[in-house]
Design an enzyme around this catalytic site. Sequence first.
Site, short mmCIF file in Angstrom:
data_model
loop_
_atom_site.label_atom_id
_atom_site.label_comp_id
_atom_site.label_asym_id
_atom_site.label_seq_id
_atom_site.Cartn_x
_atom_site.Cartn_y
_atom_site.Cartn_z
N GLU A 83 0.82 -1.22 0.00
CA GLU A 83 0.00 0.00 0.00
C GLU A 83 0.86 1.27 0.00
O GLU A 83 1.71 1.44 0.87
CB GLU A 83 -0.90 -0.03 1.25
CG GLU A 83 -1.93 1.09 1.25
CD GLU A 83 -2.88 1.02 2.45
OE1 GLU A 83 -3.00 -0.05 3.07
OE2 GLU A 83 -3.46 2.07 2.77
N LYS A 261 -7.26 -0.74 11.54
CA LYS A 261 -6.62 -1.13 10.27
C LYS A 261 -5.38 -0.26 10.06
O LYS A 261 -4.33 -0.73 9.61
CB LYS A 261 -7.61 -1.00 9.11
CG LYS A 261 -7.15 -1.61 7.80
CD LYS A 261 -6.30 -0.66 6.95
CE LYS A 261 -5.89 -1.32 5.64
NZ LYS A 261 -4.98 -0.45 4.87
N HIS A 375 -10.36 25.32 5.67
CA HIS A 375 -9.69 26.62 5.63
C HIS A 375 -9.69 27.19 4.22
O HIS A 375 -9.93 28.37 4.01
CB HIS A 375 -8.23 26.48 6.10
CG HIS A 375 -8.13 26.37 7.58
ND1 HIS A 375 -6.97 26.01 8.22
CD2 HIS A 375 -9.04 26.53 8.56
CE1 HIS A 375 -7.18 25.98 9.53
NE2 HIS A 375 -8.43 26.29 9.75
#
Length: 425
Positions: A83, A261, A375
């Site tokens: 990942e 996770k 923002h």
Amino acid sequence: MERTSRIQGFYKLDMKERLKIVADWAGLTEEEVGALGNLGNLPREVAESMIENVVGGMTYPFAVAVNFRINGRDYLVPMVIEEPSVVAAASNAAKMLREGEGIRSLAGPQEMIGQVHIVGCRAPHYKAMKILEAKQEILEEAKKSSPTIVSIGGGPRDLEVRVVDSRMGPILIVHVIVDVVDAMGANTINTIVESIAPLVERITGGEARLRILSNYATRRIVRAWARTSPESVGGREIAERIVEASIIAEADPYRAVTHNKGIMNGIIAVALATAQDHRAIEAGAHAYAARSGVYKPLSRWEIDEDGYLVGSLEIPLQVGTVGGATRVHPIAKIALKMLGVKTAKELSEVMAAVGLAQNLAALRALVAEGIQRGHMRLHARNLAITAGATGDLVDKIADRMVRDGKISYEYAKQLLEAYLRGEKV
Ligand code: NAD
């Protein structure tokens, strides 16, 4: 002819022959056969000693997370994972948590639980007492079966008995607590429970069914904690939102699973690099998260009296620096050498620390992104108003600028003029 997956003696074939069968089955090209058959940095004998029916190898990237300071010591952390962003995030959070001794992490004794399930036993509650009465005798029997582990200071430590009701009647469950020292402990424990089962059967008059370790490693808990100034995570607002995210995970199991996770991203990446049984780690961790009956986050974030962000994590970790594939896979050996850990206890402390850092990185990214977007939107609205927009048009122009990633006075003016010309914004 219809093709069949019933292949007799597949396991007896040479790896090349097996690969050929698979290539014919799947219509693999020569190039694909070459890629699959490439074992990379794993020697063929090693691959075939690890699992059955090997036809090739698959390489995952091996990366190193930097900046980790755990219990006052610096570590380079090996991570294997598919990942993106996990390694960068770990390194980033480790930098935020470097102050002082860095992340603190402490594991207890390396104790695993072996189970013997006895069925068909009359008066199980009374027999439970008889088992406890014979505790020393059973532990002596257990020690005889595991001389190596005893000789290095580990071995059977204690005994517990439970009686649980089931739809086939009461089950008497004997737990042997074993200090497995530096091993994950599965084989060690399995040998021990098999050795004591006949004695337990004699005492209870029942029959032993399952004799195997429990992966619910509640006697092998690791605790990691860390403290950092709000500035190092990007300011007070972000620190407060991290705490909020932690509270949300405490309240909502759907979020808690994702929160955990994120923790496991770090822990499993180290587990893969060091060739641990990661399924055991995962199974134990999630069961522990649900120990109250409701699935909860394994970590919590708070703000202390000095306004510092503090995190704490509690997780069972069943890991080894010996046994399993840790000393078999050449790359796992290198990973352990890089870590410089001498014991399973220390390895588990590093892994818990990585889990905590990974968790911080994920929460920070989640809340900071939200804050950032908030923002930006506020800023865009102000610019739209300054450019002369009023009413609904303010939000329309602001949204368009955020969408286009172009937030400036000039663009706000341009959009307003386009609107006044009758174009859609
Ligand atoms: P192992 O049996 O390979 O090695 C442990 C042995 O190493 C001990 O019996 C001991 O004699 C020896 N040893 C030498 N120095 C030691 C030290 N300092 N500390 C501890 N032991 C030392 O490994 P294991 O950890 O017992 O078993 C792990 C393997 O079992 C993994 O591959 C795992 O996947 C597999 N397994 C898991 C399960 C499960 O989790 N449910 C079930 C079966 C098998």
